[in-house]
Design a protein around this motif. Sequence first.
Motif: not given
Length: 279
Positions: A172, A196, A203
């Motif tokens: 991300v 999340r 992640l």
Amino acid sequence: MPLAPTRQIVEAAREAGRGVAAFNVITLEHAEAIVAGAEAAGTPVILQISENAVAYHHGNVFPIALASAAIADGAGVEVSLHLDHVEDQQLLHRAADAGFSSVMYDASKLDFADNVAATRDAARWGRTNGLYVEAELGAVGGKGGAHTPGVRTDPDEAARFVADTEVDALAVAVGSSHAMTERTASLDFDLIARIRETVGVPLVLHGSSGVADTDLQAAVRSGIVKVNIGTILNVAFTNAVRQALTDPSLVDPRKYLTQARVDVAAVAERLAATVSSPI
């Protein structure tokens, strides 16, 4: 011990509320230093080789991958092998044969629909061939790109992306940038937490060399699991070599690469311990 699957290392870290460091390997000395640092920290580690690193090795992934696997085989902690930032389909399809248990397929330069389509195909191929597949949504800056809030990962888009592609992990864009030599990045921890909450996969934070230790820990608390680190190792490596080569009589590379390896191991130990600290 034998190579561990990346899935096993990442999922164990996630369940324990910890992060796991994934360090970039360019040379044999990098791999040796990273494993030594992880052993000193007493924590699992991911050795990752990028498409750019493969290009440095004349486009042949096997020598550096097999050497890294051999180093991992003698490690006292769990070590996995990950192929990072892959855009080339042929390289992707060599991943399993080269010993990798995971791959980051990078179609993030494409628009959302095309990124989904390309990543879905890569993830399906990866599952068929036993690979854990990571992808990226948003645009992590650096390497000629600019990172601005407008290209950060949108939580709702992230949820759709993961559902449509069925990837195993998601990198991300939350404020870090690749290739930073100063640790001045400012992460959006609220954004990490919101992503999340919307996706069900671990992640990943790319460009972590520019993030301070305390912020790396805060990122893990917010929801990051895999923490990618590269440039800060190269800074330590290069500084050691540069200092050694002030001696004009020095010609034996072992004399300066030894110190470079020691210094990289020290950085890897500190950062591996930092991101794996319990929340």
